[in-house]
Design a protein around this motif. Structure first.
Motif, short mmCIF file in Angstrom:
data_model
loop_
_atom_site.label_atom_id
_atom_site.label_comp_id
_atom_site.label_asym_id
_atom_site.label_seq_id
_atom_site.Cartn_x
_atom_site.Cartn_y
_atom_site.Cartn_z
N PHE A 81 -13.77 16.52 6.41
CA PHE A 81 -13.22 17.31 7.37
C PHE A 81 -11.88 16.77 7.96
CE2 PHE A 81 -17.89 17.32 8.06
CZ PHE A 81 -18.22 18.32 7.74
N PHE A 82 -11.25 15.96 7.31
CA PHE A 82 -9.97 15.15 7.91
C PHE A 82 -8.91 15.27 6.76
CE2 PHE A 82 -13.66 13.30 9.97
CZ PHE A 82 -13.26 13.65 11.20
N THR A 83 -7.59 15.82 7.53
CA THR A 83 -6.58 15.73 6.58
C THR A 83 -6.05 14.21 6.10
OG1 THR A 83 -4.89 15.66 8.27
CG2 THR A 83 -5.73 17.91 7.65
N ASP A 84 -5.07 14.10 5.24
CA ASP A 84 -4.59 12.69 4.94
C ASP A 84 -3.61 11.97 6.06
OD1 ASP A 84 -5.64 12.80 2.34
OD2 ASP A 84 -3.41 13.56 1.35
N ALA A 85 -3.14 13.24 6.95
CA ALA A 85 -2.42 12.32 8.10
C ALA A 85 -3.47 11.90 9.04
CB ALA A 85 -1.61 13.74 8.76
N GLU A 86 -4.52 12.74 9.28
CA GLU A 86 -5.43 12.33 10.28
C GLU A 86 -6.12 10.92 9.77
OE1 GLU A 86 -6.85 16.76 12.12
OE2 GLU A 86 -7.72 15.93 9.97
N ARG A 87 -6.56 10.96 8.42
CA ARG A 87 -6.97 9.69 7.82
C ARG A 87 -6.32 8.41 8.19
NH1 ARG A 87 -11.47 10.78 5.06
NH2 ARG A 87 -11.77 13.01 4.43
N ALA A 88 -4.92 8.61 8.06
CA ALA A 88 -4.05 7.55 8.41
C ALA A 88 -3.76 7.25 9.88
CB ALA A 88 -2.61 7.89 8.03
N ALA A 89 -3.99 8.31 10.70
CA ALA A 89 -3.90 7.97 11.95
C ALA A 89 -5.33 7.13 12.47
CB ALA A 89 -3.71 9.03 12.84
N LEU A 90 -6.41 7.52 11.99
CA LEU A 90 -7.76 7.04 12.11
C LEU A 90 -7.77 5.60 11.73
CD1 LEU A 90 -10.24 9.78 11.57
CD2 LEU A 90 -10.01 8.74 13.68
N ALA A 91 -7.29 5.28 10.50
CA ALA A 91 -7.05 3.68 9.90
C ALA A 91 -6.25 2.97 10.90
CB ALA A 91 -6.60 3.96 8.63
N LEU A 92 -5.14 3.58 11.46
CA LEU A 92 -4.39 2.92 12.11
C LEU A 92 -4.99 2.58 13.58
CD1 LEU A 92 -1.50 1.63 12.93
CD2 LEU A 92 -0.92 3.90 14.18
N THR A 93 -5.80 3.57 14.17
CA THR A 93 -6.75 3.32 15.19
C THR A 93 -7.80 2.19 15.05
OG1 THR A 93 -6.51 5.83 15.47
CG2 THR A 93 -8.40 4.52 16.91
N GLU A 94 -8.47 2.24 13.84
CA GLU A 94 -9.20 1.15 13.74
C GLU A 94 -8.77 -0.21 13.75
OE1 GLU A 94 -11.85 2.11 10.42
OE2 GLU A 94 -12.96 3.57 11.79
N SER A 95 -7.43 -0.30 12.90
CA SER A 95 -6.72 -1.50 12.63
C SER A 95 -6.29 -2.10 14.20
CB SER A 95 -5.74 -1.34 11.78
OG SER A 95 -5.20 -2.46 11.45
N VAL A 96 -5.80 -1.23 14.85
CA VAL A 96 -4.99 -1.73 16.23
C VAL A 96 -6.25 -2.06 17.08
CG1 VAL A 96 -3.73 -0.94 18.12
CG2 VAL A 96 -3.15 -0.46 15.98
N THR A 97 -7.27 -1.35 17.17
CA THR A 97 -8.45 -1.32 18.10
C THR A 97 -9.45 -2.64 17.96
OG1 THR A 97 -8.58 0.97 18.59
CG2 THR A 97 -10.60 -0.19 19.01
N ARG A 98 -9.25 -2.70 16.35
CA ARG A 98 -10.21 -4.19 16.05
C ARG A 98 -9.36 -5.32 15.87
NH1 ARG A 98 -14.18 -0.64 12.06
NH2 ARG A 98 -15.71 -0.34 14.00
N LEU A 99 -8.48 -5.52 16.74
CA LEU A 99 -7.68 -6.86 16.38
C LEU A 99 -8.15 -8.17 16.02
CD1 LEU A 99 -4.78 -6.12 19.10
CD2 LEU A 99 -4.63 -5.70 16.76
N ALA A 100 -9.23 -8.41 16.89
CA ALA A 100 -9.90 -9.86 16.93
C ALA A 100 -10.82 -9.86 15.68
CB ALA A 100 -11.00 -9.86 18.12
N ASP A 101 -10.91 -8.84 14.90
CA ASP A 101 -11.66 -8.89 13.93
C ASP A 101 -11.04 -9.12 12.49
OD1 ASP A 101 -13.90 -8.00 15.31
OD2 ASP A 101 -13.97 -5.75 14.60
N ARG A 102 -9.62 -9.15 12.57
CA ARG A 102 -8.84 -9.40 11.45
C ARG A 102 -8.48 -11.02 11.26
NH1 ARG A 102 -7.19 -4.94 9.12
NH2 ARG A 102 -5.62 -6.15 8.05
N SER A 103 -8.30 -11.43 10.09
CA SER A 103 -7.70 -13.02 9.74
C SER A 103 -6.37 -12.62 9.22
CB SER A 103 -8.74 -13.48 8.92
OG SER A 103 -8.60 -12.84 7.65
N THR A 104 -5.73 -11.31 9.06
CA THR A 104 -4.63 -11.14 8.60
C THR A 104 -3.80 -10.58 9.69
OG1 THR A 104 -5.09 -9.19 7.58
CG2 THR A 104 -5.17 -11.02 6.16
N GLU A 105 -2.61 -9.99 9.26
CA GLU A 105 -1.53 -9.25 10.36
C GLU A 105 -2.65 -8.01 10.75
OE1 GLU A 105 1.84 -7.88 8.79
OE2 GLU A 105 1.15 -7.60 6.70
N SER A 106 -2.37 -7.46 12.25
CA SER A 106 -3.23 -6.39 12.66
C SER A 106 -2.84 -5.03 11.94
CB SER A 106 -2.73 -6.37 14.17
OG SER A 106 -1.45 -6.19 14.13
#
Length: 153
Positions: A81-106
């Motif tokens: 149900f999601f466009t490529d642009a929406e998928r990119a935005a959702l991936a960014l959302t998850e990456s930025v929201t889960r800062l503490a879950d990353r061992s590499t750059e956010s």
């Protein structure tokens, strides 16, 4: 359930003024409202903010977004149900929201490049601010135990 206290943004009047200014800036960025709500919904799901999940869901329903699309936000990678642009935005959302879950750059360069392929600088600015403001509200609401369906003001 009752909140522990009134929302701090309303207790301190300059708080809501500042947030209002951020929302005004976001609206000037040209990012579609539906995408703002989808991104807000995903961040709120990750953070377990019932009040915000409820609010974004309600806004999407009012805007005419299909129930299939709304329900699939939590599993957007596997949903059609999601466009490529929406998928990119959702991936960014998850990456930025889960800062503490990353061992590499956010936000890895590959993700940034993917998002930047779909949004211009103003839209990117609005997207980043939407993610940040949503995370702010998630943290406020989960701290004060804001119940779903609360009307502010």
């Amino acid at each position: 359930m009752q909140a522990r206290m009134k929302n701090p943004a309303f207790v301190l009047p300059d708080g809501i003024k500042g947030i209002g200014t951020l929302f005004k800036a976001i609206s000037e960025g040209g990012l579609p409202q539906e995408l703002q709500e989808i991104v807000g919904l995903r961040a709120s799901q990750i953070n377990g903010c019932g009040a915000c999940v409820h609010g974004h869901n309600e806004n999407l329903v009012k805007a005419g977004t299909s129930t299939e699309r709304i329900a699939a936000v939590a599993a957007w990678r596997d949903a059609p149900f999601f466009t490529d642009a929406e998928r990119a935005a959702l991936a960014l959302t998850e990456s930025v929201t889960r800062l503490a879950d990353r061992s590499t750059e956010s936000v890895p360069d590959a993700l940034w490049d993917e998002v930047a392929d779909h949004f211009d600088e103003r839209e990117l600015s609005a997207l980043i601010l939407v993610i940040g403001v949503t995370n702010l509200f998630n943290r406020i609401n989960t701290t004060i135990k804001e119940p779903a369906g609360t009307t502010w003001g």
